[in-house]
Design an enzyme around this catalytic site. Structure first.
Site, PDB file in Angstrom:
ATOM      1  N   ALA A  48       0.855  -1.183   0.000  1.00  0.00           N
ATOM      2  CA  ALA A  48       0.000   0.000   0.000  1.00  0.00           C
ATOM      3  C   ALA A  48       0.890   1.231   0.000  1.00  0.00           C
ATOM      4  CB  ALA A  48      -0.918   0.005   1.229  1.00  0.00           C
ATOM      5  N   GLU A  49       0.652   2.144  -0.932  1.00  0.00           N
ATOM      6  CA  GLU A  49       1.579   3.259  -1.128  1.00  0.00           C
ATOM      7  C   GLU A  49       1.611   4.230   0.047  1.00  0.00           C
ATOM      8  OE1 GLU A  49      -0.471   6.316  -4.051  1.00  0.00           O
ATOM      9  OE2 GLU A  49      -0.950   4.272  -4.586  1.00  0.00           O
TER      10      GLU A  49
END
Length: 222
Positions: A48-49
Site C-alpha cells: 500500500a503506497e
C-alpha cells in the site's frame, strides 16, 4: 452482462495474472476486489503506497483491528496489516516502488491510448482523482495492468488514439482489462488478446477509438 457483475468479472480475470509471493499494489476501487478471486495456493504481499507492506483484509467496524483514524488505504478507507507485515516510512515506501520491487500494479484509468499512455487524473480540487502515487507506481512496477469499464457512463470510448488528458505516464501500460476484452500493449500497438463470452471483435472495435491489432487467434476471458 449485468452492471453489478462487471467489477467482479474484471477482478477475476486480473487475478489470473498473479502468482504466489508476488508483491502487488492495488489501486482504489475495483483492484481491491482482486484478492477475492485468487486460487487458495496463491498468497500475495500487498503493498500500500501509504506505507504498509503486506496489507491485510479490510476490517469491519467492531473488529479488533478496526482503526479508521490511523490505518487507512490510499482511498481513505480502513485498512489493516497482515500477520508478518508492517509499516514503513514514505522514503522507504517509494524506494520499493522506484527500485522495481513491485511485481504488478493494478489501477483504474480515465483514458488509455494506442501508445500505452495512461491518464488517470485531472485537476486537483475538481472532485476528480489526483495523481497520488500513480506516476511512481506506473513507472516503477514491473507490470502495469489497467482495470476499467470499456466506455464512460455516456458511452464514449476510454481507449483512444491519443490521450486528451494530462498523462500519468507514457508507454508504461502493459495490459488493459475491461468487461469486453483483454488488450496487450506490445510496443507497437494494442493487441486484442481475449474476448469476454458473447462479445465479438466488431463490438470491441466499435467501442474503441484506438486502432487494434487483431491476431488470427483470440482467447476467451474466463
Amino acid at each position: 452482462m449485468e452492471k453489478s457483475e462487471i467489477k467482479g468479472f474484471i477482478a477475476k480475470r486480473c487475478a489470473k495474472e498473479l502468482k504466489n509471493g508476488d508483491v502487488v499494489n492495488l489501486g482504489i476501487g475495483l483492484p481491491t476486489l482482486i484478492p477475492n478471486y485468487l486460487p487458495k495456493d496463491v498468497e500475495l504481499i500487498i503493498h500500500a503506497e501509504l506505507g504498509i507492506v503486506s496489507a491485510g483484509a479490510t476490517p469491519k467496524e467492531g473488529d479488533a483491528n478496526y482503526d479508521p483514524y490511523h490505518v487507512i488505504d490510499a482511498g481513505g478507507g480502513v485498512a489493516s496489516v497482515a500477520y508478518g507485515g508492517g509499516f514503513i516510512d514514505s522514503a522507504t515506501n517509494f524506494g520499493l516502488i522506484r527500485g522495481g520491487h513491485v511485481d504488478a500494479c493494478f489501477l483504474g484509468a480515465l483514458e488509455v491510448d494506442a501508445q500505452g499512455n495512461l491518464a488517470n487524473w485531472i485537476i486537483p480540487g475538481k472532485k476528480m482523482p489526483g495523481m497520488g502515487g500513480g506516476m511512481d507506481l506506473v513507472a516503477g512496477a514491473n507490470q502495469v495492468i489497467v482495470t476499467m469499464e470499456h466506455c464512460t457512463k455516456s458511452g464514449a470510448p476510454k481507449i483512444l488514439k491519443h490521450c486528451s488528458l494530462p498523462l500519468t505516464a507514457a508507454h508504461e501500460v502493459d495490459y488493459i482489462v475491461t468487461e469486453l476484452c483483454v488488450l496487450h500493449y506490445n510496443g507497437q500497438g494494442l493487441v486484442l488478446e481475449e474476448l469476454a463470452p458473447g462479445v465479438t471483435v466488431e463490438e470491441v472495435v466499435s467501442k474503441t477509438e484506438a486502432e487494434l491489432i487483431i491476431p488470427e487467434h483470440i482467447g476467451c476471458m474466463e
